[in-house]
Design an enzyme around this catalytic site. Structure first.
Site, short mmCIF file in Angstrom:
data_model
loop_
_atom_site.label_atom_id
_atom_site.label_comp_id
_atom_site.label_asym_id
_atom_site.label_seq_id
_atom_site.Cartn_x
_atom_site.Cartn_y
_atom_site.Cartn_z
N LYS A 153 0.84 -1.20 0.00
CA LYS A 153 0.00 0.00 0.00
C LYS A 153 0.87 1.25 0.00
O LYS A 153 0.62 2.21 -0.74
CB LYS A 153 -0.96 -0.01 1.21
CG LYS A 153 -2.09 -1.01 1.04
CD LYS A 153 -2.90 -1.21 2.32
CE LYS A 153 -3.92 -2.34 2.10
NZ LYS A 153 -4.68 -2.68 3.31
N GLN A 157 -4.44 -1.39 9.44
CA GLN A 157 -4.49 -2.70 8.82
C GLN A 157 -5.16 -3.70 9.77
O GLN A 157 -4.83 -3.79 10.94
CB GLN A 157 -3.07 -3.16 8.46
CG GLN A 157 -3.00 -4.46 7.69
CD GLN A 157 -3.61 -4.40 6.30
OE1 GLN A 157 -3.67 -3.34 5.67
NE2 GLN A 157 -4.10 -5.52 5.81
N ASP A 200 -10.63 3.64 4.36
CA ASP A 200 -11.20 2.30 4.26
C ASP A 200 -12.72 2.34 4.14
O ASP A 200 -13.34 1.36 3.76
CB ASP A 200 -10.86 1.50 5.54
CG ASP A 200 -9.71 0.53 5.34
OD1 ASP A 200 -9.55 0.03 4.20
OD2 ASP A 200 -8.99 0.26 6.32
N1 GUN Z 1 -7.09 -6.39 5.93
C1 GUN Z 1 -7.48 -7.08 4.83
N2 GUN Z 1 -8.14 -6.26 3.97
C2 GUN Z 1 -8.16 -5.04 4.54
C3 GUN Z 1 -8.67 -3.78 4.12
O1 GUN Z 1 -9.27 -3.61 3.06
N3 GUN Z 1 -8.47 -2.75 4.98
C4 GUN Z 1 -7.83 -2.92 6.16
N4 GUN Z 1 -7.70 -1.86 6.95
N5 GUN Z 1 -7.33 -4.07 6.58
C5 GUN Z 1 -7.50 -5.12 5.77
#
Ligand code: GUN
Length: 294
Positions: free
Chosen positions: A54, A98, A121
């Site tokens: 990311k 995350q 998110d």
């Molecule tokens: N863990 C797995 N997918 C995601 C996501 O889309 N956002 C976040 N914050 N954590 C994740």
């Protein structure tokens, strides 16, 4: 008939290219470089890879990336303190914590503590409410990616019957809202839905967001339907090798569907591209700039 492959990887690359140019314009016109803060707590190896990807993607798109890593033993209070700092840091336009978090930390309380206008998110209850009531907000990245792929691949979404298998807050529920907004007729199915195969066969658009490998069979698909596979499942073959498969039995779906997203290379790459889009959108809106004009 063999289904057309919906090229999420290519579409996501194009989105990221476009975002790079928009980020350049935003800097020239307004002196703004959108900033994304990614917070990682603990030692989950998959999460470490996701977070690195990311951050790298953000930098490649011309955005600023800030990584914050806390130990597995970090307390909820420590994490909340960090979020309060990020909420009030003007360089930070998007905050992503995350998931999953270590068991001792209440994820709901953590998501609640993120400024909804930086919640890239789209998981905050305020953003869920905005989406459900048609107000501008930040939309969860995976459903947003699914919608963009469907808009690109289906000439007319209005009036189509979309069946979404899976009712999570992260994918199923927000995607239902997005497709309602696009004038689809939406059915959300789940593990307690009776006769799931027959229901799926009524779908013009079938979305699989179950999280279990290849549960949706070819015989469940209406001939000519468009299939979006959100699943990313790791399976071990008989010879011990690992393979990534979706929630749809891909080989069975190919001769039946009109179009299908492959796994990998379908919805997955769209999720990161939409995270960057959301960060850009948040940076503009926080400064009362209309993102559509950049
Ligand atoms: N863990 C797995 N997918 C995601 C996501 O889309 N956002 C976040 N914050 N954590 C994740």
């Amino acid at each position: 008939m063999t289904a057309a492959l919906i090229d999420g990887k290519g579409y996501a690359a194009a989105l990221r290219q476009r975002l790079f140019k928009r980020a350049e314009r935003l800097k020239q016109l307004h002196g703004v470089v959108p900033g994304l803060a990614v917070v990682l707590v603990g030692d989950n190896p998959a999460s470490h890879i996701y977070v690195r990807n990311k951050g790298k993607a953000a930098q490649e798109a011309g955005l600023q990336s800030f990584e914050h890593k806390l130990r597995e033993s970090a307390s909820q209070a420590q994490l909340l303190k960090l979020l309060a700092e990020l909420n009030s840091d003007d360089k930070v336009d998007g905050i992503l914590v995350q998931l999953p978090l270590p068991k001792a930390i209440d994820s709901g309380a953590v998501i609640d503590a993120i400024d909804p206008d930086k919640d890239v998110d789209g998981f905050h209850v305020i953003n869920a409410g905005r989406l459900a009531t048609g107000q501008p907000g930040l939309v969860p990245c995976t459903p947003l990616g699914c919608e963009l792929l469907l808009r690109a691949g289906v000439p007319q979404l209005a009036g189509q019957h979309a069946v979404i298998v899976g009712r999570s807050n992260i994918v199923g529920k927000p995607l239902a809202q997005l497709l309602l907004r696009a004038d689809c007729t939406v059915t959300v199915a789940h593990s307690k839905t009776p006769d799931l195969p027959s229901l799926c066969r009524t779908a013009d658009i079938l979305v699989a967001a179950v999280g279990r490998p290849e549960v949706i069979r070819g015989s469940w698909i209406k001939p000519g339907a468009v299939v979006v596979d959100v699943g990313i499942n790791r399976v071990t073959e008989k010879d011990g090798t690992m393979r990534i498969v979706g929630d749809v039995a891909f080989d069975e779906a190919l001769p039946v569907a009109a179009a299908i997203t492959p796994v990998p290379g379908g919805v997955g790459p769209m999720t990161i591209a939409c995270l960057l889009e959301n960060t850009f959108t948040a940076a503009c809106r926080r400064r009362r700039i209309d993102p559509e004009t950049v």
